[in-house]
Scaffold this motif. Structure first.
Motif, short mmCIF file in Angstrom:
data_model
loop_
_atom_site.label_atom_id
_atom_site.label_comp_id
_atom_site.label_asym_id
_atom_site.label_seq_id
_atom_site.Cartn_x
_atom_site.Cartn_y
_atom_site.Cartn_z
N VAL A 118 0.85 -1.20 0.00
CA VAL A 118 0.00 0.00 0.00
C VAL A 118 0.88 1.24 0.00
N ILE A 119 1.93 1.22 0.81
CA ILE A 119 2.86 2.36 0.87
C ILE A 119 3.51 2.59 -0.49
N VAL A 120 3.96 1.52 -1.12
CA VAL A 120 4.60 1.64 -2.44
C VAL A 120 3.61 2.24 -3.44
N ALA A 121 2.38 1.79 -3.42
CA ALA A 121 1.36 2.30 -4.35
C ALA A 121 1.08 3.78 -4.08
N LYS A 122 0.91 4.15 -2.82
CA LYS A 122 0.60 5.54 -2.47
C LYS A 122 1.76 6.49 -2.77
N ALA A 123 2.96 6.00 -2.65
CA ALA A 123 4.14 6.84 -2.87
C ALA A 123 4.60 6.83 -4.33
N GLU A 124 3.72 6.40 -5.23
CA GLU A 124 4.04 6.33 -6.66
C GLU A 124 5.24 5.45 -6.94
N GLY A 125 5.36 4.39 -6.14
CA GLY A 125 6.47 3.46 -6.30
C GLY A 125 6.48 2.73 -7.62
N VAL A 126 5.29 2.43 -8.14
CA VAL A 126 5.23 1.74 -9.43
C VAL A 126 5.84 2.63 -10.51
#
Length: 159
Positions: A118-126
């Motif tokens: 969730v953190i990766v997704a919210k932080a534009e990690g993708v």
């Protein structure tokens, strides 16, 4: 390459212990698994305090990637905001292949815990990972780790 050598020696004069400390912490954690909390906190603090220092960021990501990612350690990493620190390092040093590789390996370890996804997704990690794959298309590790992270995240969303 002379400039890189000068930057490295200047870095060592200003921060003689960071790289050695991170390597020592990695060895300590392998021998003393109960020391993960203190070691992880120290590495993440060093990365946060020295965000412009490439070697600190690369070695910090390598340390995170090297940990034994038991469910308990993954929860600790979430609590210590490890994903955010790794993603900030990757974004700040987007042109540095070694950092992108180590950062992707660290994220691959971290996303085994769903909350970190969730953190990766919210932080534009993708987006950060896609840009790493575009910048370094011949780096097999970057491509493999990013692909696996994205697949794992998509499976979690589907479930």
């Amino acid at each position: 390459s002379d400039r890189r050598r000068d930057v490295g020696s200047s870095y060592r004069r200003r921060h003689p212990g960071y790289a050695a400390t991170m390597l020592a912490l990695a060895h300590l954690v392998r021998r003393e698994p109960l020391q993960v909390d203190a070691a992880l906190r120290a590495v993440l603090r060093a990365m946060t305090a020295n965000s412009k220092e490439l070697k600190v960021q690369v070695r910090g990501c390598a340390f995170v990637a090297s940990l034994n990612w038991s469910p308990l350690n993954a929860v600790k990493a979430f609590a210590f905001r490890a994903c955010e620190v790794v993603l900030k390092a990757m974004a700040a040093h987007a042109e540095e292949e070694a950092l992108q590789e180590q950062g992707c390996m660290a994220l691959a370890a971290l996303v085994t815990y769903e909350e970190n996804q969730v953190i990766v997704a919210k932080a534009e990690g993708v987006g950060i990972m896609v840009r790493a794959m575009e910048r370094f298309p011949s780096n097999i590790v970057v491509r493999r780790e990013c692909r696996e992270i994205i697949q794992q995240m998509s499976k979690s969303i589907e479930a």
